[in-house]
Design a protein around this motif. Structure first.
Motif, PDB file in Angstrom:
ATOM      1  N   THR A 104      57.396 101.472  81.463  1.00  0.00           N
ATOM      2  CA  THR A 104      56.163 102.206  80.746  1.00  0.00           C
ATOM      3  C   THR A 104      56.011 101.336  79.314  1.00  0.00           C
ATOM      4  OG1 THR A 104      57.104 104.028  81.814  1.00  0.00           O
ATOM      5  CG2 THR A 104      55.066 104.276  80.280  1.00  0.00           C
ATOM      6  N   CYS A 105      55.953  99.919  79.310  1.00  0.00           N
ATOM      7  CA  CYS A 105      55.799  99.392  78.069  1.00  0.00           C
ATOM      8  C   CYS A 105      54.553  98.220  78.276  1.00  0.00           C
ATOM      9  CB  CYS A 105      56.860  98.587  77.765  1.00  0.00           C
ATOM     10  SG  CYS A 105      58.022  97.829  78.915  1.00  0.00           S
ATOM     11  N   VAL A 106      53.509  98.157  77.679  1.00  0.00           N
ATOM     12  CA  VAL A 106      52.448  97.331  78.021  1.00  0.00           C
ATOM     13  C   VAL A 106      52.195  96.215  77.013  1.00  0.00           C
ATOM     14  CG1 VAL A 106      51.367  99.461  78.724  1.00  0.00           C
ATOM     15  CG2 VAL A 106      50.896  98.849  76.412  1.00  0.00           C
ATOM     16  N   ASP A 107      51.184  95.185  77.380  1.00  0.00           N
ATOM     17  CA  ASP A 107      50.646  93.924  76.731  1.00  0.00           C
ATOM     18  C   ASP A 107      51.798  93.193  76.105  1.00  0.00           C
ATOM     19  OD1 ASP A 107      47.835  95.085  76.691  1.00  0.00           O
ATOM     20  OD2 ASP A 107      48.714  96.505  75.463  1.00  0.00           O
ATOM     21  N   TRP A 108      52.692  92.711  76.895  1.00  0.00           N
ATOM     22  CA  TRP A 108      53.706  91.707  76.655  1.00  0.00           C
ATOM     23  C   TRP A 108      53.245  90.331  77.142  1.00  0.00           C
ATOM     24  CZ3 TRP A 108      58.787  91.880  74.726  1.00  0.00           C
ATOM     25  CH2 TRP A 108      59.448  93.122  73.998  1.00  0.00           C
ATOM     26  N   LEU A 109      53.545  89.545  76.231  1.00  0.00           N
ATOM     27  CA  LEU A 109      53.403  88.123  76.551  1.00  0.00           C
ATOM     28  C   LEU A 109      54.820  87.433  76.604  1.00  0.00           C
ATOM     29  CD1 LEU A 109      51.810  85.454  76.945  1.00  0.00           C
ATOM     30  CD2 LEU A 109      51.531  85.262  74.381  1.00  0.00           C
ATOM     31  N   GLN A 144      52.338  97.757  82.005  1.00  0.00           N
ATOM     32  CA  GLN A 144      51.079  97.254  82.481  1.00  0.00           C
ATOM     33  C   GLN A 144      50.500  96.165  81.392  1.00  0.00           C
ATOM     34  OE1 GLN A 144      48.237 100.497  82.507  1.00  0.00           O
ATOM     35  NE2 GLN A 144      49.385 101.722  83.765  1.00  0.00           N
ATOM     36  N   ARG A 145      49.789  95.276  82.110  1.00  0.00           N
ATOM     37  CA  ARG A 145      49.210  93.987  81.183  1.00  0.00           C
ATOM     38  C   ARG A 145      50.208  93.200  80.700  1.00  0.00           C
ATOM     39  NH1 ARG A 145      46.592  98.716  79.742  1.00  0.00           N
ATOM     40  NH2 ARG A 145      47.564  98.554  77.582  1.00  0.00           N
ATOM     41  N   TRP A 146      51.174  92.854  81.550  1.00  0.00           N
ATOM     42  CA  TRP A 146      52.052  91.946  81.047  1.00  0.00           C
ATOM     43  C   TRP A 146      51.338  90.564  81.498  1.00  0.00           C
ATOM     44  CZ3 TRP A 146      57.781  91.838  79.690  1.00  0.00           C
ATOM     45  CH2 TRP A 146      58.042  93.122  79.117  1.00  0.00           C
ATOM     46  N   THR A 147      51.704  89.547  80.468  1.00  0.00           N
ATOM     47  CA  THR A 147      51.403  88.023  81.002  1.00  0.00           C
ATOM     48  C   THR A 147      52.661  87.105  80.878  1.00  0.00           C
ATOM     49  OG1 THR A 147      49.076  88.165  80.253  1.00  0.00           O
ATOM     50  CG2 THR A 147      50.097  86.264  80.478  1.00  0.00           C
ATOM     51  N   SER A 153      53.450 102.262  88.917  1.00  0.00           N
ATOM     52  CA  SER A 153      51.885 101.898  88.497  1.00  0.00           C
ATOM     53  C   SER A 153      52.130 100.801  87.554  1.00  0.00           C
ATOM     54  CB  SER A 153      51.564 103.096  87.520  1.00  0.00           C
ATOM     55  OG  SER A 153      51.195 104.197  88.455  1.00  0.00           O
ATOM     56  N   ALA A 154      52.666  99.842  88.115  1.00  0.00           N
ATOM     57  CA  ALA A 154      52.954  98.574  87.351  1.00  0.00           C
ATOM     58  C   ALA A 154      51.452  97.871  87.596  1.00  0.00           C
ATOM     59  CB  ALA A 154      53.983  97.405  87.739  1.00  0.00           C
ATOM     60  N   LEU A 155      50.427  97.750  86.579  1.00  0.00           N
ATOM     61  CA  LEU A 155      48.944  97.380  86.766  1.00  0.00           C
ATOM     62  C   LEU A 155      48.496  96.191  85.713  1.00  0.00           C
ATOM     63  CD1 LEU A 155      47.514 101.109  87.173  1.00  0.00           C
ATOM     64  CD2 LEU A 155      48.435  99.622  89.049  1.00  0.00           C
ATOM     65  N   GLY A 156      47.765  95.457  86.240  1.00  0.00           N
ATOM     66  CA  GLY A 156      47.124  94.688  85.470  1.00  0.00           C
ATOM     67  C   GLY A 156      48.021  93.441  84.914  1.00  0.00           C
ATOM     68  N   ASN A 157      49.041  93.078  85.639  1.00  0.00           N
ATOM     69  CA  ASN A 157      49.824  91.950  85.177  1.00  0.00           C
ATOM     70  C   ASN A 157      49.483  90.467  85.697  1.00  0.00           C
ATOM     71  OD1 ASN A 157      52.152  93.747  84.135  1.00  0.00           O
ATOM     72  ND2 ASN A 157      52.108  94.602  86.189  1.00  0.00           N
ATOM     73  N   VAL A 206      47.041  96.683  96.089  1.00  0.00           N
ATOM     74  CA  VAL A 206      45.968  97.469  95.526  1.00  0.00           C
ATOM     75  C   VAL A 206      46.085  97.597  94.210  1.00  0.00           C
ATOM     76  CG1 VAL A 206      45.901  99.081  97.637  1.00  0.00           C
ATOM     77  CG2 VAL A 206      47.752  99.331  96.055  1.00  0.00           C
ATOM     78  N   ASN A 207      45.006  98.182  93.721  1.00  0.00           N
ATOM     79  CA  ASN A 207      45.273  98.538  92.098  1.00  0.00           C
ATOM     80  C   ASN A 207      45.564  97.430  91.259  1.00  0.00           C
ATOM     81  OD1 ASN A 207      44.685 101.059  92.991  1.00  0.00           O
ATOM     82  ND2 ASN A 207      46.919 101.777  92.997  1.00  0.00           N
ATOM     83  N   SER A 208      45.304  96.154  91.674  1.00  0.00           N
ATOM     84  CA  SER A 208      45.548  95.189  90.769  1.00  0.00           C
ATOM     85  C   SER A 208      46.807  95.282  89.949  1.00  0.00           C
ATOM     86  CB  SER A 208      44.269  94.825  89.846  1.00  0.00           C
ATOM     87  OG  SER A 208      43.013  94.876  90.242  1.00  0.00           O
ATOM     88  N   GLN A 209      47.956  95.126  90.705  1.00  0.00           N
ATOM     89  CA  GLN A 209      49.099  95.389  90.155  1.00  0.00           C
ATOM     90  C   GLN A 209      49.508  94.060  89.554  1.00  0.00           C
ATOM     91  OE1 GLN A 209      51.431  96.917  93.519  1.00  0.00           O
ATOM     92  NE2 GLN A 209      52.224  98.431  91.966  1.00  0.00           N
ATOM     93  N   VAL A 210      49.337  92.660  90.302  1.00  0.00           N
ATOM     94  CA  VAL A 210      49.672  91.597  89.583  1.00  0.00           C
ATOM     95  C   VAL A 210      48.667  90.606  90.204  1.00  0.00           C
ATOM     96  CG1 VAL A 210      51.474  91.248  91.592  1.00  0.00           C
ATOM     97  CG2 VAL A 210      51.364  89.916  89.412  1.00  0.00           C
ATOM     98  N   MET A 211      48.215  89.664  89.215  1.00  0.00           N
ATOM     99  CA  MET A 211      47.479  88.582  89.687  1.00  0.00           C
ATOM    100  C   MET A 211      48.338  87.180  89.582  1.00  0.00           C
ATOM    101  SD  MET A 211      43.827  87.332  88.536  1.00  0.00           S
ATOM    102  CE  MET A 211      44.276  86.750  86.690  1.00  0.00           C
TER     103      MET A 211
END
Length: 202
Positions: free
Chosen positions: A101-106, A128-131, A155-159, A187-192
């Protein structure tokens, strides 16, 4: 900025927001002048926002996470790190980073090396939102099968994983990546994943 970290450091709890643990800048991740060897548990436990760790080598401890990122520790930056698991006893519980549950890491310009069957480099639970970009994942011994490099849970989303290479050594019995990613569903754009290169089975 911590310009030099003692090579005997074995464990550090990072609980000051905005903390920077950065060795002397070197363009090559393997050329870091600072080495941190985990000898107790995780080398770093991170519980606050805006932490930066860069420019050093990390030696893991068998069956432990090298970095633990706690719930709510957001917007971190990891760069120019060499996670060197050479000679570490095999264990699928030996991981580079476990985050919940940590977000926006690079994460960028890092090298991750194993010469035996170890665990995931990243296990991200509801994060979420790890790059992860411009990183190399290397298996350096014939016959080794790296079971998984990334695991995404719940719910690991948007990575994003982009511009990375996954390379195994050759030989009569080539090393392989059994899975690059486990746990992600379509589903749900977990990782691209985009613009990565794989040398070996995956």
């Amino acid at each position: 900025v911590i310009a030099q970290v003692a090579s005997s450091l074995t464990w550090l709890a990072i609980n000051v927001p905005g903390c920077r643990i950065v060795g002397p800048p070197r363009a090559h991740p393997k050329a870091g002048l600072v080495t941190v060897t985990a000898a107790i548990d995780a080398a770093y436990t991170i519980s606050v926002d805006d932490v930066e760790i860069g420019h050093h080598t990390l030696i893991p401890l068998t069956a432990k996470n090298t970095l633990d990122v706690a719930s709510g520790a957001d917007r971190g930056h990891l760069h120019h790190l060499y996670w060197n698991a050479a000679g570490i006893a095999t264990s699928t519980a030996t991981e580079f980073l476990n985050g919940t549950t940590c977000v926006d890491w690079l994460v960028d310009h890092c090298v991750f090396y194993v010469d035996d069957e170890q665990g995931d480099v990243f296990t991200l639970t509801s994060s979420q939102r790890w790059t992860v970009e411009f990183c190399d994942f290397l298996v350096g011994l014939t016959g080794v099968a790296w079971a998984s490099v990334f695991t995404f849970v719940t719910s690991a989303l948007g990575n994003k994983i982009r511009w990375c290479s996954f390379q195994s050594c050759g030989g009569a019995t080539p090393a392989v990546f059994t899975n690059l990613i486990t746990g992600a569903t379509d589903v749900n754009s977990q990782v691209m994943v985009t613009d990565c290169r794989v040398d070996g089975t995956a």
